[in-house]
Design an enzyme around this catalytic site. Sequence first.
Site, PDB file in Angstrom:
ATOM      1  N   GLY A  82       0.815  -1.193   0.000  1.00 53.38           N
ATOM      2  CA  GLY A  82       0.000   0.000   0.000  1.00 53.38           C
ATOM      3  C   GLY A  82       0.850   1.245   0.000  1.00 53.38           C
ATOM      4  O   GLY A  82       2.081   1.191  -0.066  1.00 53.38           O
ATOM      5  N   GLU A  83       0.180   2.408   0.098  1.00 55.29           N
ATOM      6  CA  GLU A  83       0.890   3.672   0.076  1.00 55.29           C
ATOM      7  C   GLU A  83       1.798   3.827   1.289  1.00 55.29           C
ATOM      8  O   GLU A  83       2.867   4.413   1.220  1.00 55.29           O
ATOM      9  CB  GLU A  83      -0.134   4.817   0.026  1.00 55.29           C
ATOM     10  CG  GLU A  83       0.477   6.202   0.039  1.00 55.29           C
ATOM     11  CD  GLU A  83       1.282   6.483  -1.218  1.00 55.29           C
ATOM     12  OE1 GLU A  83       2.160   7.348  -1.155  1.00 55.29           O
ATOM     13  OE2 GLU A  83       1.049   5.826  -2.251  1.00 55.29           O
ATOM     14  N   ASP A  92     -13.377   8.673  -3.694  1.00 53.83           N
ATOM     15  CA  ASP A  92     -12.558   7.755  -4.512  1.00 53.83           C
ATOM     16  C   ASP A  92     -13.297   6.438  -4.724  1.00 53.83           C
ATOM     17  O   ASP A  92     -12.716   5.364  -4.600  1.00 53.83           O
ATOM     18  CB  ASP A  92     -11.209   7.517  -3.832  1.00 53.83           C
ATOM     19  CG  ASP A  92     -10.202   6.857  -4.783  1.00 53.83           C
ATOM     20  OD1 ASP A  92     -10.482   6.818  -6.000  1.00 53.83           O
ATOM     21  OD2 ASP A  92      -9.156   6.388  -4.314  1.00 53.83           O
TER      22      ASP A  92
END
EC number: 2.7.10.1
Length: 998
Positions: A642-643, A758
């Site tokens: 992930g980020e 999002d």
Amino acid sequence: MARARPPPPPSPPPGLLPLLPPLLLLPLLLLPAGCRALEETLMDTKWVTSELAWTSHPESGWEEVSGYDEAMNPIRTYQVCNVRESSQNNWLRTGFIWRRDVQRVYVELKFTVRDCNSIPNIPGSCKETFNLFYYEADSDVASASSPFWMENPYVKVDTIAPDESFSRLDAGRVNTKVRSFGPLSKAGFYLAFQDQGACMSLISVRAFYKKCASTTAGFALFPETLTGAEPTSLVIAPGTCIPNAVEVSVPLKLYCNGDGEWMVPVGACTCATGHEPAAKESQCRPCPPGSYKAKQGEGPCLPCPPNSRTTSPAASICTCHNNFYRADSDSADSACTTVPSPPRGVISNVNETSLILEWSEPRDLGGRDDLLYNVICKKCHGAGGASACSRCDDNVEFVPRQLGLTERRVHISHLLAHTRYTFEVQAVNGVSGKSPLPPRYAAVNITTNQAAPSEVPTLRLHSSSGSSLTLSWAPPERPNGVILDYEMKYFEKSEGIASTVTSQMNSVQLDGLRPDARYVVQVRARTVAGYGQYSRPAEFETTSERGSGAQQLQEQLPLIVGSATAGLVFVVAVVVIAIVCLRKQRHGSDSEYTEKLQQYIAPGMKVYIDPFTYEDPNEAVREFAKEIDVSCVKIEEVIGAGEFGEVCRGRLKQPGRREVFVAIKTLKVGYTERQRRDFLSEASIMGQFDHPNIIRLEGVVTKSRPVMILTEFMENCALDSFLRLNDGQFTVIQLVGMLRGIAAGMKYLSEMNYVHRDLAARNILVNSNLVCKVSDFGLSRFLEDDPSDPTYTSSLGGKIPIRWTAPEAIAYRKFTSASDVWSYGIVMWEVMSYGERPYWDMSNQDVINAVEQDYRLPPPMDCPTALHQLMLDCWVRDRNLRPKFSQIVNTLDKLIRNAASLKVIASAQSGMSQPLLDRTVPDYTTFTTVGDWLDAIKMGRYKESFVSAGFASFDLVAQMTAEDLLRIGVTLAGHQKKILSSIQDMRLQMNQTLPVQV
């Protein structure tokens, strides 16, 4: 002390030869060529002819003697035979042997040992074994006293025992033993031999190492590779494809085992296009001229297909001969084909201003079976040749169509009378577009006959009185000659007795009419060929006798209404300005906090609280997320990144609760305090939600490292990749069920006043029961720039997923539940297309431009019309006209209950070849009349037709069908399509204030 007789070394005299019989030649297991282990010698006494001068301790122990091997070559050996003395400890050490960077060394010993039982009068200390040792050093540092003659510092390799010993009367039997030791780390080593009471000869000593020989396997080259430090070690040798070969799987490697043999191949190469295998997979040979190979692999080169050739080796495709081609859809192994010859036997049948053409198949089809026909119409002027001809007008009609005909017959109508035409019937196939020459055709010249004029299109009322009507009309679209005059037929609607009047102009005044009466009027034109058809009936009404007074009032009415409207607008403007000023003074300081909080107050309603409104974000984590002891968490495997760090699968076992699978997001090492706050903000958000279609937060781990967020585990991962993996495997009802779950989750979020920002299929997770759950809360705003991933694009200081975001959010950063509805429409399209990328390979800027121009995504393949209409509702430009999530849920529930409505499939096909839909929607409420609306869509030519046919209001226009358009004179297919499309948008606007109907 007398020594016993040691085993004599080999020598040439016949009497001693039996002591050293020829070495037994053991059969070798032959390996395939290039795969046999290589042995590199570090030291071999067999080839030493001078003294070895090894160090012995004590000096009365080992003794160096000369002898001969079985080939009568002189050799140096060592022997010892102090068997009559007990407690023997005789050491022999070789010279320093350089290691050459190998990690494991092999020692081959050839020796003879005398049987203790064959020696008379010896103590019980006689042995038939000896010990092998080694000692590592970085240089030749050993001396007569150092290292000490004992097992430590020397490292013992093994106790060596003979397979066979000999007696006094036997011939000496040579034993051969091989031992290995390692791993070695210093520059070199010594070998040492310890005798503890044996009678033996050490005939030869060879120290060597093994390596795997360079080899070619599976079209790949592998270099010489040293064996590993242990007998069981596998050393990886990276491979490279042989010339003209390409990798088909990676990584390309082969393992070298401890015996110097290759094993466990990984990856492979194969011959590239234009090359075929040769020499048992050790070469890729170019295809010779006249042959080709279109695909990489182990297949052979093939002869060129018909009508093609190659002029050089290594061809991957054969080029076509002159005037022969391949279509884009043809494979490389297809024969080259050519264009068809012209059609034969064109027959024309003229009937006034219409025509029927028929023809026969071309003599040569060009070697293809995809033959089509085009009919080109040219209108000729005067008596000139072809240069005097030009393309026909668009109003000429071809049935069934003009281009791409499969039939050999076409009906052509709406031609002009007394006009010369040339018709070219072209034969085309799949390669006609490849030829630089125009299609071959057969031409026929015809002249149309005399014909009456076409129908007068519309009637207009100019003025009316109590006894007269003044009317005008447009000339016929096809006069088919000079208009001589017009005949008008009219009658009072209540009586039905018709009268006629003739006019040479396209206007007339009807006098002698009754006041306040409705008249039906029709008109037709006349040429030398006779009268045309009457126009469609139009109704007009005379005024009453009080009409003049009413007319005067009507003339003044606009002035009265305008003045009143202006006054009302002024008053409203003053009131609005006053209210705005008061609200700014009262609420100015609180507006920013209120918007940031994103909540509203309703009795009994749980609302979302933005964790960033807390002075200490950690307080939000403590309030909304449960702290979990790290001992309850077990990480099993990494399933993604992930980020902020890795995403793992694991188990959670809390006291008093059953063990469950969980997804674990971890915060990477070296994070900043802001990154930690942003990472945990998702847990603060997620912890406020409790809905079956929202991903569930299990808790957080913040009191140990790494920091973790634990959520329920979704077996099928992200929805987009899950759909691509199972393309075409679900029923429409199953897909609608997934959409219903997503909509229910978003309805819950919107009711809590949470805006997702999002929403996309990649952020929807699917469990093993196909339940879809909304995830990824709040992280998109923190994404870093990644030029390799265009999903998120910078806009006004933030990151926006352009393809999923509503226009107002892109332009003004205005995110609302209505912008989430737009994103939900894109998710619907992703689901029904099984995970296709929205807008395909269009750039983000092209997507923005297309949406701004009101283009929308077409329906995916086999998408029900009702679902695509719901998508279009979500993509309405005005966000106030988009449906609410509650309406979307109700609509999907109705569709699920009424499965028959899902069987109506949209006609458009999904894919790159399908253009975006032009959804330009003029707001019909801004138009005063139907005529204004027609002018706006550039169809003003039909204004009179609409009015005369009675379609004077938008309510009536919204109910029109294609048959209605034909009836009022809209005959061109393109015009029909444009008007019907605008009518469909008009219906959509009329229904926007209501829930979406099924």
